[in-house]
Design a protein around this motif. Structure first.
Motif, short mmCIF file in Angstrom:
data_model
loop_
_atom_site.label_atom_id
_atom_site.label_comp_id
_atom_site.label_asym_id
_atom_site.label_seq_id
_atom_site.Cartn_x
_atom_site.Cartn_y
_atom_site.Cartn_z
N PHE A 29 0.89 -1.16 0.22
CA PHE A 29 0.08 0.02 -0.06
C PHE A 29 0.84 1.10 0.22
O PHE A 29 1.48 1.59 0.97
CB PHE A 29 -0.78 0.03 1.24
CG PHE A 29 -1.92 -1.14 1.36
CD1 PHE A 29 -2.83 -1.09 0.34
CD2 PHE A 29 -1.78 -2.10 2.21
CE1 PHE A 29 -3.88 -2.16 0.39
CE2 PHE A 29 -2.94 -2.88 2.35
CZ PHE A 29 -3.64 -3.10 1.40
N ALA A 34 2.06 -4.77 3.16
CA ALA A 34 1.19 -5.21 4.10
C ALA A 34 1.36 -6.84 3.99
O ALA A 34 1.09 -7.49 5.32
CB ALA A 34 -0.27 -4.76 3.89
N ASN A 54 -2.56 -7.37 15.61
CA ASN A 54 -3.29 -6.46 14.68
C ASN A 54 -2.37 -5.91 13.72
O ASN A 54 -1.18 -5.60 14.15
CB ASN A 54 -3.86 -5.19 15.91
CG ASN A 54 -5.19 -5.94 16.59
OD1 ASN A 54 -4.88 -5.95 17.95
ND2 ASN A 54 -5.98 -6.38 16.09
N GLY A 55 -3.00 -5.69 12.78
CA GLY A 55 -2.33 -5.32 11.43
C GLY A 55 -1.11 -6.06 10.87
O GLY A 55 -0.33 -5.57 10.22
N ALA A 56 -1.23 -7.50 11.26
CA ALA A 56 -0.31 -8.34 10.65
C ALA A 56 -0.42 -8.77 9.27
O ALA A 56 0.46 -9.12 8.49
CB ALA A 56 -0.39 -9.62 11.49
N GLY A 57 -1.75 -8.38 8.78
CA GLY A 57 -2.00 -8.36 7.48
C GLY A 57 -3.01 -9.63 6.99
O GLY A 57 -3.05 -10.01 6.00
N LYS A 58 -3.50 -10.18 8.17
CA LYS A 58 -4.40 -11.26 7.82
C LYS A 58 -5.62 -10.89 7.02
O LYS A 58 -5.96 -11.68 6.01
CB LYS A 58 -4.75 -11.73 9.33
CG LYS A 58 -3.80 -12.01 10.28
CD LYS A 58 -4.47 -12.35 11.74
CE LYS A 58 -5.18 -11.28 12.33
NZ LYS A 58 -4.69 -10.01 12.92
N THR A 59 -6.36 -9.79 7.42
CA THR A 59 -7.45 -9.48 6.51
C THR A 59 -7.16 -9.16 4.90
O THR A 59 -7.72 -9.34 3.94
CB THR A 59 -8.14 -8.28 7.12
OG1 THR A 59 -8.70 -8.55 8.45
CG2 THR A 59 -9.35 -7.62 6.24
N THR A 60 -5.63 -8.48 4.74
CA THR A 60 -5.33 -8.09 3.32
C THR A 60 -5.05 -9.53 2.69
O THR A 60 -5.46 -9.54 1.62
CB THR A 60 -3.96 -7.23 3.46
OG1 THR A 60 -4.34 -6.03 4.44
CG2 THR A 60 -3.44 -6.67 2.37
N GLN A 101 -14.67 -9.49 8.40
CA GLN A 101 -14.18 -9.22 9.80
C GLN A 101 -15.43 -7.98 10.20
O GLN A 101 -15.79 -8.14 11.42
CB GLN A 101 -12.70 -8.53 10.01
CG GLN A 101 -12.56 -8.12 11.23
CD GLN A 101 -11.09 -7.83 11.22
OE1 GLN A 101 -10.32 -7.64 10.29
NE2 GLN A 101 -10.54 -7.31 12.36
N GLU A 185 -12.22 -13.80 11.41
CA GLU A 185 -12.75 -13.38 12.99
C GLU A 185 -14.24 -13.73 13.10
O GLU A 185 -15.15 -13.00 13.57
CB GLU A 185 -12.33 -12.03 13.50
CG GLU A 185 -11.00 -11.92 13.41
CD GLU A 185 -10.56 -10.65 14.12
OE1 GLU A 185 -11.12 -10.12 14.79
OE2 GLU A 185 -9.47 -10.15 13.74
N HIS A 216 -8.49 -14.38 16.84
CA HIS A 216 -7.74 -14.07 17.86
C HIS A 216 -8.05 -14.90 19.15
O HIS A 216 -7.32 -15.02 20.07
CB HIS A 216 -8.14 -12.54 18.14
CG HIS A 216 -7.67 -11.64 17.25
ND1 HIS A 216 -6.16 -11.65 17.04
CD2 HIS A 216 -8.04 -10.75 16.46
CE1 HIS A 216 -5.95 -10.44 16.14
NE2 HIS A 216 -7.18 -10.00 15.89
N1 LIG Z 1 -6.55 -0.19 1.76
C1 LIG Z 1 -5.51 -0.07 2.50
N2 LIG Z 1 -4.69 0.80 2.35
C2 LIG Z 1 -3.50 1.34 3.15
N3 LIG Z 1 -3.21 0.43 4.11
C3 LIG Z 1 -3.66 -0.69 4.50
C4 LIG Z 1 -5.09 -0.95 3.51
N4 LIG Z 1 -5.46 -2.11 4.23
C5 LIG Z 1 -4.92 -2.69 5.32
N5 LIG Z 1 -3.79 -1.75 5.26
C6 LIG Z 1 -2.80 -1.91 6.33
O1 LIG Z 1 -2.07 -3.01 6.21
C7 LIG Z 1 -1.75 -3.65 7.54
C8 LIG Z 1 -2.49 -4.77 7.76
O2 LIG Z 1 -3.88 -4.60 7.82
P1 LIG Z 1 -4.85 -5.87 7.98
O3 LIG Z 1 -6.13 -5.35 8.09
O4 LIG Z 1 -4.78 -6.83 6.89
O5 LIG Z 1 -4.42 -6.47 9.25
P2 LIG Z 1 -5.11 -7.61 10.32
O6 LIG Z 1 -4.11 -8.53 10.46
O7 LIG Z 1 -6.24 -8.14 9.57
O8 LIG Z 1 -5.25 -6.88 11.67
P3 LIG Z 1 -6.32 -6.98 12.70
O9 LIG Z 1 -6.07 -8.13 13.53
O10 LIG Z 1 -6.57 -5.87 13.41
O11 LIG Z 1 -7.74 -7.48 11.77
C9 LIG Z 1 -2.18 -2.49 8.46
O12 LIG Z 1 -1.07 -1.82 8.82
C10 LIG Z 1 -3.20 -1.72 7.71
O13 LIG Z 1 -3.18 -0.18 8.16
#
Ligand SMILES: Nc1ncnc2c1ncn2[C@@H]1O[C@H](COP(=O)(O)OP(=O)(O)OP(=O)(O)O)[C@@H](O)[C@H]1O
Ligand SMILES: [Mg+2]
Lengths: 264, 303
Positions: A29, A34, A54-60, A101, A185, A216
């Motif tokens: 990004f 990510a 949190n923010g590990a990139g799982k949802t991405t 999520q 989640e 989690h």
């Molecule tokens: N569309 C986007 N644009 C910019 N940054 C993004 C975008 N989507 C996610 N990120 C960043 O990528 C990183 C991973 O986000 P992600 O949502 O994948 O984390 P996660 O592991 O699902 O966290 P959580 O447990 O909080 O759900 C985070 O730092 C987030 O800020």
């Protein structure tokens, strides 16, 4: 003894074909990485948990796997078929269903209408009455019963309580009869009772399916997952059975003072 | 729903009576604008897309219908239907590009295309008559009073089509897409293609209206393609009530009647009045006339 069983399961998983594979999957990004060269192989028929802070990139990663985001680099396969770059609706029709999520529903439709929408295949028929969808109502009610929404069949999604919305998310994903089910989640924000019911539900719907779940709650992971992948800062930190991963030094460091310890 | 069985006969009686109560020409105009408004509402109310270029479809059909009537002398329903088909075909490339955008960008793309169609019609004067428009479109039913009754079935069929679309499996998907496009995609629905079909159906309805408009006036002027025509259609829907379908019909009747009244009394700032009504509707009656009226029975029964 438990150790032997675990090894046997591990071995069995290795012999299974991969239902979902990621190779070198990467997503940036605006310069921020990510998801960083993730290799993931989800054995057919297994429940595979994806954990990480949190923010590990799982949802991405989920968004990449389901076509909602295009990877910066890397490749995705569903049952050996290259699906990299396919739009989400194509991936969905290949049998990969996901839940979100952040609950994501259609505000003005009722719970039954939601599930009918996922069941029907008459979407193009603008010349037919919407009553055509009634042939899916019985099945829709079955699914709503299954997730514990019998009483709220005819409530609009906007008026459902949080836990009910989570349940409806699950019913929607199940309605697609997916071969691969991705759950982001599924128990987040639920009370203990609902968590137990959801665990039991996932345990029963996993039959004949492959499940990937971001979770989690380590009790849920321990109860369901055949295999666990730990992500941190977009990278795979560790992978293995729940017990292996929990004992891993790096994982303990990453989770220091958080749920990994609480999961005893 | 008992109310339906009161409103429906009332609407039929009203539609049959209309040319007795108004100038038949005005009554015909209301019919055309009713279709136009419903075509806008189909997109705005049920897909959440604001087209600001629907004059392109209304106008293209008006020209096509006029040209067919002039050159081939087809029966007018067939000419109108062909005009609507032409509008639908034009909607394919426009829609293809437009549906990839949302919100203001969608409006901009549709507006840009409509302006292009306007310029083409203006320059291609050998076909369209340029500034002069198409003069003397032939019509067998010369009396506007009888033409109203000839046009009414076409309009009713058009409105029924719109009603069916909204209450079809397709309409259900459209509402889902409007509420949450990402979720719809996760359920396997190709959102852009659904929007494109909705766009084409909408253009077809606008085309039906535009073709009738050409036959009703027996000439076609460049105004049918002007952006103010697109704007007026949006105003009609906002006034009538977005996402109500019948609101557009009501809005068309109110605005057309009002404009006729104003021009009859020699008032030449009609745009000022419709613009003012638009602002009032947006500020005070967000649900439009239909939406506001529709709430009354519920409010009464709550007592
Ligand atoms: N569309 C986007 N644009 C910019 N940054 C993004 C975008 N989507 C996610 N990120 C960043 O990528 C990183 C991973 O986000 P992600 O949502 O994948 O984390 P996660 O592991 O699902 O966290 P959580 O447990 O909080 O759900 C985070 O730092 C987030 O800020
Ligand atoms: Mg997440």
């Amino acid at each position: 003894m438990a150790r032997v069983t675990r090894r046997l399961i591990d071995f069995w998983l290795m012999t299974q074909p991969s239902a979902l594979t990621a190779r070198g999957l990467t997503r940036d990004f605006r310069g921020f990485r990510a998801v960083d060269a993730v290799d993931l192989s989800v054995a057919a028929g297994s429940v595979h948990a994806l954990v990480g802070p949190n923010g590990a990139g799982k949802t991405t990663l989920f968004n990449l796997l389901t076509g909602f985001l295009a990877p910066t680099a890397g490749r995705i396969e569903v049952a050996g078929r290259d699906v990299t770059g396919l739009p989400p609706e194509r991936v969905a029709r290949l049998g990969v269903a996901r839940s979100f999520q952040i609950t994501s529903l259609f505000g003005q439709l009722t719970a039954t209408e939601h599930v009918e929408l996922a069941l029907q295949s008459d979407g193009w028929k603008f010349w037919r009455s919407v009553k055509l969808l009634r042939r899916h109502t019985a099945r829709a009610h079955e699914l709503l019963d299954l997730v514990g929404l019998s009483a709220s069949r005819d409530s609009k999604a906007d008026s459902l309580a949080y836990g009910q919305k989570r349940a409806l998310e699950l019913a929607l994903a199940l309605a697609l009869e997916p071969t691969v089910l991705l759950l982001d989640e599924p128990t987040a924000g639920m009370g203990l009772e609902d968590v137990d019911r959801t665990v039991a539900l996932i345990g029963s719907v996993r039959e004949g399916r492959t499940v990937v779940m971001v979770e989690h709650n380590m009790n849920v992971v321990a109860a369901l997952a055949d295999r666990v992948t730990v992500l941190q800062a977009g990278r795979v930190l560790a992978e293995g059975s729940y017990a292996d991963v929990r004992a891993d030094e790096r994982v303990i460091t990453a989770y220091l003072g958080s749920s990994a310890h609480a999961g005893h | 729903m008992k109310l339906k069985w009161i409103l429906l006969p009332a609407a039929i009686v009203f539609a049959l009576w209309l040319p007795f109560g108004l100038y038949p020409a005005v009554a015909v105009e209301i019919l055309c604008w009713a279709l136009f408004a419903v075509s806008i509402d189909l997109l705005l109310g049920y897909v959440g897309l604001l087209s600001f270029g629907h004059a392109a479809f209304w106008g293209a059909s008006a020209y096509a219908t006029g040209l067919i009537a002039i050159n081939w002398d087809w029966p007018f329903p067939l000419a109108v239907l062909s005009g609507a088909v032409v509008a639908t075909l034009i909607a394919v490339p426009v829609g293809y590009l437009a549906v990839k955008r949302t919100g203001i960008y969608f409006a901009m793309v549709t507006l840009a295309f409509a302006q292009m169609v306007y310029v083409i019609a203006n320059k291609w004067s050998s076909l369209t008559g340029g500034e002069n428009g198409l003069q003397s479109v032939p019509r067998t039913i010369t009396d506007n009073f009888y033409f109203y009754y000839a046009a009414l079935p076409i309009v009713v069929l058009g409105l029924l089509l719109a009603w069916r679309i909204v209450h079809s499996p397709f309409g259900r998907v459209l509402v889902a897409i409007r509420d949450n496009p990402s979720r719809a995609r996760a359920l396997g629905y190709p959102v852009h293609r659904y929007k494109l079909l909705a766009f084409m159906l909408s253009a077809f309805l606008a085309g039906l209206g535009g073709g009738l408009f050409a036959m009703g006036h027996r000439f076609v002027s460049l105004d049918v393609l002007h952006w103010t025509t697109s704007g007026k259609a949006v105003i009609v829907v906002v006034l009538g009530g977005i996402g109500t379908l019948w609101g557009g019909v009501l809005g068309a009747a109110i605005i057309t009647r009002l404009e006729d009244f104003l021009s009859f009394s020699g008032f030449d700032q009609i745009g000022l009045v419709t613009g003012g009504i638009f602002v009032l509707a947006v500020l005070l009656f967000r649900a439009g006339v239909w939406g506001t009226l529709a709430k009354i029975p519920a409010r009464l029964s709550r007592r």
